[in-house]
Design a protein around this motif. Structure first.
Motif, PDB file in Angstrom:
ATOM      1  N   ASP A 219       0.831  -1.214   0.000  1.00 44.44           N
ATOM      2  CA  ASP A 219       0.000   0.000   0.000  1.00 44.44           C
ATOM      3  C   ASP A 219       0.861   1.258   0.000  1.00 44.44           C
ATOM      4  OD1 ASP A 219      -2.421  -1.396  -0.028  1.00 44.44           O
ATOM      5  OD2 ASP A 219      -2.518  -1.479   2.166  1.00 44.44           O
ATOM      6  N   VAL A 220       1.977   1.227   0.719  1.00 44.49           N
ATOM      7  CA  VAL A 220       2.897   2.364   0.754  1.00 44.49           C
ATOM      8  C   VAL A 220       3.478   2.602  -0.636  1.00 44.49           C
ATOM      9  CG1 VAL A 220       5.114   3.171   1.670  1.00 44.49           C
ATOM     10  CG2 VAL A 220       3.431   2.130   3.207  1.00 44.49           C
ATOM     11  N   LEU A 221       3.887   1.522  -1.299  1.00 41.28           N
ATOM     12  CA  LEU A 221       4.442   1.647  -2.645  1.00 41.28           C
ATOM     13  C   LEU A 221       3.392   2.152  -3.636  1.00 41.28           C
ATOM     14  CD1 LEU A 221       6.738  -1.484  -3.111  1.00 41.28           C
ATOM     15  CD2 LEU A 221       7.410   0.889  -2.758  1.00 41.28           C
ATOM     16  N   PHE A 222       2.171   1.623  -3.550  1.00 42.26           N
ATOM     17  CA  PHE A 222       1.110   2.079  -4.446  1.00 42.26           C
ATOM     18  C   PHE A 222       0.852   3.574  -4.257  1.00 42.26           C
ATOM     19  CE2 PHE A 222      -3.353   3.154  -5.137  1.00 42.26           C
ATOM     20  CZ  PHE A 222      -3.450   2.909  -6.498  1.00 42.26           C
ATOM     21  N   ASP A 223       0.723   4.003  -3.008  1.00 38.35           N
ATOM     22  CA  ASP A 223       0.460   5.425  -2.731  1.00 38.35           C
ATOM     23  C   ASP A 223       1.593   6.310  -3.232  1.00 38.35           C
ATOM     24  OD1 ASP A 223      -2.016   4.881  -1.607  1.00 38.35           O
ATOM     25  OD2 ASP A 223      -1.259   4.887   0.451  1.00 38.35           O
ATOM     26  N   ALA A 224       2.833   5.868  -3.042  1.00 38.63           N
ATOM     27  CA  ALA A 224       3.991   6.648  -3.499  1.00 38.63           C
ATOM     28  C   ALA A 224       4.002   6.732  -5.027  1.00 38.63           C
ATOM     29  CB  ALA A 224       5.289   6.030  -2.986  1.00 38.63           C
ATOM     30  N   ALA A 225       3.704   5.627  -5.704  1.00 34.91           N
ATOM     31  CA  ALA A 225       3.672   5.617  -7.172  1.00 34.91           C
ATOM     32  C   ALA A 225       2.549   6.509  -7.683  1.00 34.91           C
ATOM     33  CB  ALA A 225       3.504   4.188  -7.693  1.00 34.91           C
ATOM     34  N   ARG A 226       1.414   6.474  -7.030  1.00 39.99           N
ATOM     35  CA  ARG A 226       0.275   7.302  -7.456  1.00 39.99           C
ATOM     36  C   ARG A 226       0.583   8.786  -7.281  1.00 39.99           C
ATOM     37  NH1 ARG A 226      -5.038   6.733  -4.149  1.00 39.99           N
ATOM     38  NH2 ARG A 226      -3.446   7.373  -2.696  1.00 39.99           N
ATOM     39  N   ARG A 227       1.205   9.140  -6.158  1.00 38.98           N
ATOM     40  CA  ARG A 227       1.549  10.548  -5.918  1.00 38.98           C
ATOM     41  C   ARG A 227       2.560  11.062  -6.941  1.00 38.98           C
ATOM     42  NH1 ARG A 227       1.706   8.814  -0.714  1.00 38.98           N
ATOM     43  NH2 ARG A 227       3.970   8.957  -0.634  1.00 38.98           N
ATOM     44  N   VAL A 228       3.576  10.280  -7.253  1.00 40.84           N
ATOM     45  CA  VAL A 228       4.597  10.744  -8.197  1.00 40.84           C
ATOM     46  C   VAL A 228       4.079  10.712  -9.632  1.00 40.84           C
ATOM     47  CG1 VAL A 228       5.863   8.575  -8.618  1.00 40.84           C
ATOM     48  CG2 VAL A 228       7.084  10.759  -8.602  1.00 40.84           C
ATOM     49  N   GLN A 229       3.126   9.836  -9.930  1.00 41.84           N
ATOM     50  CA  GLN A 229       2.529   9.813 -11.266  1.00 41.84           C
ATOM     51  C   GLN A 229       1.945  11.184 -11.607  1.00 41.84           C
ATOM     52  OE1 GLN A 229      -1.117   7.616 -11.656  1.00 41.84           O
ATOM     53  NE2 GLN A 229      -0.930   7.441 -13.886  1.00 41.84           N
ATOM     54  N   ALA A 230       1.339  11.823 -10.643  1.00 40.65           N
ATOM     55  CA  ALA A 230       0.732  13.142 -10.867  1.00 40.65           C
ATOM     56  C   ALA A 230       1.769  14.200 -11.244  1.00 40.65           C
ATOM     57  CB  ALA A 230      -0.041  13.574  -9.620  1.00 40.65           C
ATOM     58  N   LYS A 231       3.020  13.960 -10.904  1.00 37.85           N
ATOM     59  CA  LYS A 231       4.088  14.926 -11.176  1.00 37.85           C
ATOM     60  C   LYS A 231       4.810  14.667 -12.496  1.00 37.85           C
ATOM     61  CE  LYS A 231       4.819  15.725  -6.293  1.00 37.85           C
ATOM     62  NZ  LYS A 231       5.750  15.750  -5.187  1.00 37.85           N
ATOM     63  N   ALA A 232       4.423  13.603 -13.196  1.00 36.52           N
ATOM     64  CA  ALA A 232       5.093  13.251 -14.452  1.00 36.52           C
ATOM     65  C   ALA A 232       5.014  14.408 -15.445  1.00 36.52           C
ATOM     66  CB  ALA A 232       4.466  12.000 -15.055  1.00 36.52           C
ATOM     67  N   TYR A 233       6.047  14.516 -16.267  1.00 38.52           N
ATOM     68  CA  TYR A 233       6.105  15.530 -17.318  1.00 38.52           C
ATOM     69  C   TYR A 233       5.832  14.820 -18.634  1.00 38.52           C
ATOM     70  CZ  TYR A 233       7.918  19.187 -20.397  1.00 38.52           C
ATOM     71  OH  TYR A 233       8.050  20.144 -21.378  1.00 38.52           O
ATOM     72  N   ALA A 234       4.570  14.869 -19.091  1.00 34.24           N
ATOM     73  CA  ALA A 234       4.171  14.140 -20.283  1.00 34.24           C
ATOM     74  C   ALA A 234       3.325  15.020 -21.203  1.00 34.24           C
ATOM     75  CB  ALA A 234       3.407  12.883 -19.880  1.00 34.24           C
ATOM     76  N   PRO A 235       3.885  16.161 -21.667  1.00 41.12           N
ATOM     77  CA  PRO A 235       3.095  17.070 -22.491  1.00 41.12           C
ATOM     78  C   PRO A 235       2.814  16.548 -23.900  1.00 41.12           C
ATOM     79  CG  PRO A 235       5.354  17.823 -22.410  1.00 41.12           C
ATOM     80  CD  PRO A 235       5.250  16.665 -21.449  1.00 41.12           C
ATOM     81  N   TYR A 236       3.527  15.549 -24.357  1.00 36.11           N
ATOM     82  CA  TYR A 236       3.379  15.056 -25.716  1.00 36.11           C
ATOM     83  C   TYR A 236       2.433  13.856 -25.772  1.00 36.11           C
ATOM     84  CZ  TYR A 236       7.282  18.172 -25.870  1.00 36.11           C
ATOM     85  OH  TYR A 236       8.069  19.286 -25.718  1.00 36.11           O
ATOM     86  N   SER A 237       2.675  12.854 -24.967  1.00 39.17           N
ATOM     87  CA  SER A 237       1.815  11.672 -24.965  1.00 39.17           C
ATOM     88  C   SER A 237       0.614  11.853 -24.034  1.00 39.17           C
ATOM     89  CB  SER A 237       2.606  10.444 -24.508  1.00 39.17           C
ATOM     90  OG  SER A 237       2.875  10.520 -23.109  1.00 39.17           O
TER      91      SER A 237
END
Length: 136
Positions: A5-23
């Protein structure tokens, strides 16, 4: 090792910070070491497509920069209906710092969708042990 659960929450939080302006396809990754240290990464795209960075690569780089490792478990999260498994290059990156039995959990916004071992995603792989005795 960190709780799933800790890993899932950490992955979800950092996903929001991804830099994906093209795809517009944001991916997050969180990995844990046997000591319980957690490292995160997100995809970072670039106008020159081949020089972008995958989420898993970012998490692995953070782990190495901290002097930690090996990988005990990893969660990769992405949106959409299909499983967002690590790309081929990231499977090889994970292989460098994990064992055949290391769990790789693939998640969507709702939670873990499926879990694999590294060997299931990259069978009969080439890794550091192949180069261990090159003096013969």
């Amino acid at each position: 090792m960190a709780d799933l659960d800790v890993l899932f929450d950490a992955a979800r939080r950092v996903q929001a910070k991804a830099y994906a302006p093209y795809s517009r396809f944001k991916v997050g990754a969180a990995l844990a070491t046997a000591d319980g240290d957690v490292f995160i990464g997100c995809n970072v795209e670039n106008a020159a497509y081949p020089v972008g960075t995958c989420a898993e690569a970012g998490a692995i780089a953070a782990m190495i920069a901290a002097g930690a490792g090996p990988i005990a478990s990893i969660v990769v999260i992405g949106d959409g209906e299909a499983l967002v498994t690590p790309c081929g290059a990231c499977r090889q990156r994970i292989r460098e710092f994990a064992t055949a039995g290391t769990p790789i959990h693939v998640a969507g916004p709702e939670g873990i969708r499926r879990s694999f071992t590294l060997d299931e995603l990259l069978p009969h792989s080439f890794g550091p042990d192949n180069l261990a005795d090159t003096t013969r």
